[in-house]
Write an enzyme that holds these catalytic residues in place. Structure first.
Site, short mmCIF file in Angstrom:
data_model
loop_
_atom_site.label_atom_id
_atom_site.label_comp_id
_atom_site.label_asym_id
_atom_site.label_seq_id
_atom_site.Cartn_x
_atom_site.Cartn_y
_atom_site.Cartn_z
N ALA A 101 -4.46 1.93 8.17
CA ALA A 101 -3.96 0.58 8.45
C ALA A 101 -4.86 -0.13 9.45
CB ALA A 101 -2.52 0.66 8.94
N ARG A 102 -4.50 -0.06 10.72
CA ARG A 102 -5.26 -0.75 11.76
C ARG A 102 -5.47 0.17 12.95
NH1 ARG A 102 -6.57 -3.73 8.44
NH2 ARG A 102 -6.35 -6.01 8.30
N ILE B 141 0.83 -1.21 0.00
CA ILE B 141 0.00 0.00 0.00
C ILE B 141 0.86 1.25 0.00
CG2 ILE B 141 -1.71 1.33 1.30
CD1 ILE B 141 -2.80 -1.42 2.29
N HIS C 215 -13.80 2.41 7.76
CA HIS C 215 -12.88 1.37 7.29
C HIS C 215 -13.28 0.85 5.91
CE1 HIS C 215 -9.67 -1.47 9.14
NE2 HIS C 215 -9.44 -1.26 7.86
N GLU D 41 -14.33 -1.45 16.23
CA GLU D 41 -15.12 -1.23 15.02
C GLU D 41 -16.39 -2.08 15.06
OE1 GLU D 41 -12.57 -1.88 11.64
OE2 GLU D 41 -11.38 -0.10 12.07
N GLY E 89 -11.50 1.68 3.04
CA GLY E 89 -10.39 1.87 2.11
C GLY E 89 -10.21 0.74 1.13
#
Length: 307
Positions: A232-233, A153, A280, A262, A282
């Site tokens: 990312a996270r 990414i 989230h 989440e 993406g």
């Protein structure tokens, strides 16, 4: 072979399910997203040989309760939700290909950069409140971008940034000088990036080392005009420290794709005007959904061909 699809996103894709069932006619799926607890997942998988799993956490307790399970095909790119050591010990193979959603996530990263630095989010929000306030922010062109992590990414982000002629600083565990020349990047320390970057973008897995990697001291070290982005996270940014930094003007703004929990219910964070946030999504482009799904199916076919 009995096959199940845990991921609701995969299960709801008519195109992916059609492709999967053309090779494996008898498939359980989770289109209604009814697997809410660990017990639900165990009940769903107890007689299954192969499963397609998304973001659901699969730990040793689940694996031990599902002894027939011989292979997990990961629908997505991160592996932090899978107990890889337990899988290895129990002989459960992993089907996974990195980078299948890299373009999708990289595009969202670029859009967050532009939205933040050009003040698009705040200006749009004010105008929808019937407040006409002209503030065009700064141009992305020529700015210093700090990337943490340099996988698929991050590399795609660098490619998308090429027309903006940015200086790219990268903090990564390993240094590959051939890649540095190819992508026109400079490896740099965390401290240098915090001090110099106009935008910091996170592209790391969530590990014990990366948990709360960005907290109070990091925000204090950044420019007050700087922005931080996490596609990312959740958990890599200390969300409580971020709230303070955004409220006090320690940094100019942030873009969040991922959250510690989440769905998030931290409305105090979400409602901050200098935060741009998404649920989230993406890696959720139509193209990415299919690419990840077809990859999963190929891993299943390869596994079954060996048996």
């Amino acid at each position: 072979m009995k096959i199940a699809v845990i991921s609701p996103l995969f299960s709801r894709s008519a195109q992916l399910m059609k492709e999967l069932t053309s090779f494996f006619p008898d498939v359980k799926h989770n289109a209604d997203n009814t697997l809410k607890t660990k017990a639900d997942i165990i009940a769903f998988l107890h007689d299954i040989d192969i499963a397609i799993v998304g973001r659901e956490e699969i730990d040793d307790e689940i694996l031990s309760a599902c002894p027939k399970l011989k292979m997990l095909s990961r629908y997505g790119v991160g592996l932090d939700n899978l107990d890889l050591e337990a899988m290895k010990q129990r002989g459960v193979e992993l089907g996974w290909t990195g980078g299948t959603n890299s373009n999708s996530v990289a595009e969202i990263t670029l859009s967050l950069m532009l939205s933040l630095i050009r003040n698009l989010h705040i200006a749009t929000t004010l105008l929808k409140q019937h407040i006409w306030k002209v503030n065009g922010g700064s141009e992305l062109t020529g700015k210093t971008i700090g990337l943490f992590g340099f996988g698929h990414i991050a590399k795609r982000v660098v490619e998308l940034l090429a027309p903006f002629h940015c200086t790219i600083l990268v903090c990564n565990r390993t240094h590959n000088e051939e890649e540095a020349l190819k992508y026109g990047i400079t490896y740099a320390s965390k401290e240098r990036i915090l001090e110099e970057a106009d935008i910091i973008s996170i592209h790391l897995p969530l590990t014990p080392e990366s948990k709360n990697l960005f907290s109070t001291s990091e925000f204090k070290a950044m420019k007050k005009s700087a922005f931080i982005i996490n596609t990312a996270r959740g958990g890599i940014i200390d969300e409580e420290a971020l709230k303070t930094a955004l409220k006090t003007g320690e940094i100019a703004g942030a873009g969040l794709e991922a959250f510690l929990e989440e769905p998030t219910h931290d409305w105090e964070l979400i409602d901050l005007p200098n935060l741009v946030c998404t649920p989230h999504l993406g890696g959720n482009s139509k193209e990415s959904i299919l690419a990840m799904g077809y990859s999963c199916i190929e891993h299943l076919k390869t596994f079954c061909a060996k048996k």
